[in-house]
Write an enzyme that holds these catalytic residues in place. Structure first.
Site, short mmCIF file in Angstrom:
data_model
loop_
_atom_site.label_atom_id
_atom_site.label_comp_id
_atom_site.label_asym_id
_atom_site.label_seq_id
_atom_site.Cartn_x
_atom_site.Cartn_y
_atom_site.Cartn_z
N ASN A 8 12.35 -8.34 1.13
CA ASN A 8 11.25 -8.64 2.05
C ASN A 8 9.98 -8.03 1.46
OD1 ASN A 8 9.48 -8.44 4.26
ND2 ASN A 8 10.55 -6.89 5.48
N TRP A 9 9.26 -9.07 1.04
CA TRP A 9 7.95 -8.56 0.28
C TRP A 9 6.74 -8.20 1.12
CZ3 TRP A 9 7.67 -13.20 -3.70
CH2 TRP A 9 8.74 -12.99 -4.83
N LYS A 10 7.02 -8.16 2.39
CA LYS A 10 6.00 -7.61 3.52
C LYS A 10 4.75 -8.03 3.06
CE LYS A 10 8.80 -3.95 4.21
NZ LYS A 10 8.97 -2.27 4.76
N HIS A 94 11.74 -6.74 12.96
CA HIS A 94 11.67 -5.73 11.98
C HIS A 94 10.86 -4.68 12.60
CE1 HIS A 94 10.27 -3.40 8.42
NE2 HIS A 94 11.16 -4.05 7.58
N GLU A 96 8.48 -2.93 11.66
CA GLU A 96 6.98 -3.02 11.69
C GLU A 96 6.40 -3.83 12.61
OE1 GLU A 96 7.09 -3.77 7.34
OE2 GLU A 96 7.97 -1.57 7.18
N GLU A 164 18.51 -1.06 9.92
CA GLU A 164 17.30 -0.34 8.93
C GLU A 164 16.36 1.10 9.96
OE1 GLU A 164 15.23 -3.43 6.22
OE2 GLU A 164 14.15 -3.31 7.93
N GLY A 170 10.62 3.11 3.38
CA GLY A 170 9.66 3.46 2.59
C GLY A 170 9.52 4.85 2.41
N SER A 208 14.87 2.29 1.95
CA SER A 208 14.94 2.91 0.64
C SER A 208 16.08 2.61 -0.02
CB SER A 208 14.78 4.43 0.81
OG SER A 208 13.56 4.80 1.48
N GLY A 230 10.37 -2.18 -0.80
CA GLY A 230 9.61 -1.58 -1.89
C GLY A 230 10.36 -1.89 -3.24
P1 13P Z 1 11.81 -0.19 1.80
O1 13P Z 1 13.03 -0.64 0.83
O2 13P Z 1 10.82 -0.27 1.20
O3 13P Z 1 12.39 1.15 2.64
O4 13P Z 1 11.74 -1.07 3.17
C1 13P Z 1 12.92 -1.53 3.78
C2 13P Z 1 12.37 -2.82 4.40
O5 13P Z 1 11.66 -2.44 5.59
C3 13P Z 1 13.14 -4.15 4.43
O6 13P Z 1 12.84 -4.72 5.65
#
Ligand code: 13P
Length: 250
Positions: A8-10, A94, A96, A164, A170, A208, A230
């Site tokens: 997931n490159w966000k 997600h 976020e 998640e 993160g 993470s 990340g």
């Molecule tokens: P991280 O791997 O950066 O913790 O993010 C996880 C995430 O939100 C994947 O959708």
């Protein structure tokens, strides 16, 4: 093979990033079968990424879809549009999006239906906050998220769930692998017993995940793969994580 290791490159990326990432990934990935690997870039880069991935069977998906198919909804992107670009999956709900864009389980439910109607595999994200975790409410919160998301979307031909924990995203922190395993087992039980018409393919873990902790996670019976933020931005590290998965699970 179904999707197991998903990036997931966000809100990251550029055309230059796509080229470099693919170069780094290709140098370090040991396997010959790419079909368990997925990438969700920003919408704008889906087409470009697909073109440079060429004949490698890496699956491309979106990070979100709209809850409607068409209409006066400025700025939105539908499931049929991402399907048109060749996407096979979309992340939905997600944390976020739930937190920053106020997505409710009801909205998420409509997005699941859109994905299903367009043969896009939804990767539904669920997870508890730090407070909910500390007050031992993880199971209740997840059960509630599942029940509300599937209340009106109880016939999905194919579904992936990503567990998640919000506090693990993160942060460099994760629940311990045994805890993750038991949460995944509970998720599978709840979905299979309450929603028998949902084709749950797998439950991924996200939060993470990196090269160092990958093997301890993939050793767990009910961890079917990972959704990675990340660490997925580095093509080399992402490939190393996929290699660990292939060694332990394929
Ligand atoms: P991280 O791997 O950066 O913790 O993010 C996880 C995430 O939100 C994947 O959708």
């Amino acid at each position: 093979m179904s999707l197991c290791i998903v990036a997931n490159w966000k809100l990251n990326g550029s055309r230059e990033f796509n080229y470099q990432w693919l170069l780094d990934f290709s140098k370090s990935f040991n396997g010959e079968d790419f079909s368990s690997v997925g990438i969700a870039p920003a919408y704008l880069y889906i087409d470009h990424l697909k073109s440079i991935i060429a004949d490698r069977d890496i699956k491309i998906g979106a990070q979100n879809i709209d809850l409607e198919e068409t209409g006066a909804r400025t700025g939105e992107i539908s499931a049929s549009m991402i399907k048109d670009l060749g996407c096979e999956f979309s992340i939905i709900g997600h944390s976020e999006r739930r937190i920053l864009f106020h997505e409710t389980n009801q909205i998420i439910s409509q997005k699941l239906i859109q994905a299903n109607n367009n043969s896009v595999i939804p990767i539904l994200c669920i997870g508890e906050s730090a407070e909910e975790n500390q007050s031992n409410n993880t199971f209740n919160v997840l059960e509630q998220q599942i029940i509300e998301a599937f209340e009106n979307a109880n016939e999905l031909s194919s579904l992936i769930i990503a567990y998640e924990p919000v506090w693990a995203i993160g942060s460099g922190k994760t629940p311990n692998p045994e805890e993750i395993n038991s949460v995944h087992e509970m998720i599978k039980d709840v979905v299979q017993s309450r929603f028998p018409k949902i084709g749950l393919e797998s439950v991924l873990y996200g939060g993470s995940v990196n090269f160092k902790n990958a093997s301890s996670l993939f050793e767990q019976k009910n961890v079917d793969g990972a959704l990675i933020g990340g660490a997925s931005l580095d093509g080399r590290e992402f490939a190393l994580i996929a290699n660990v998965f292939n060694e332990l699970r394929v």
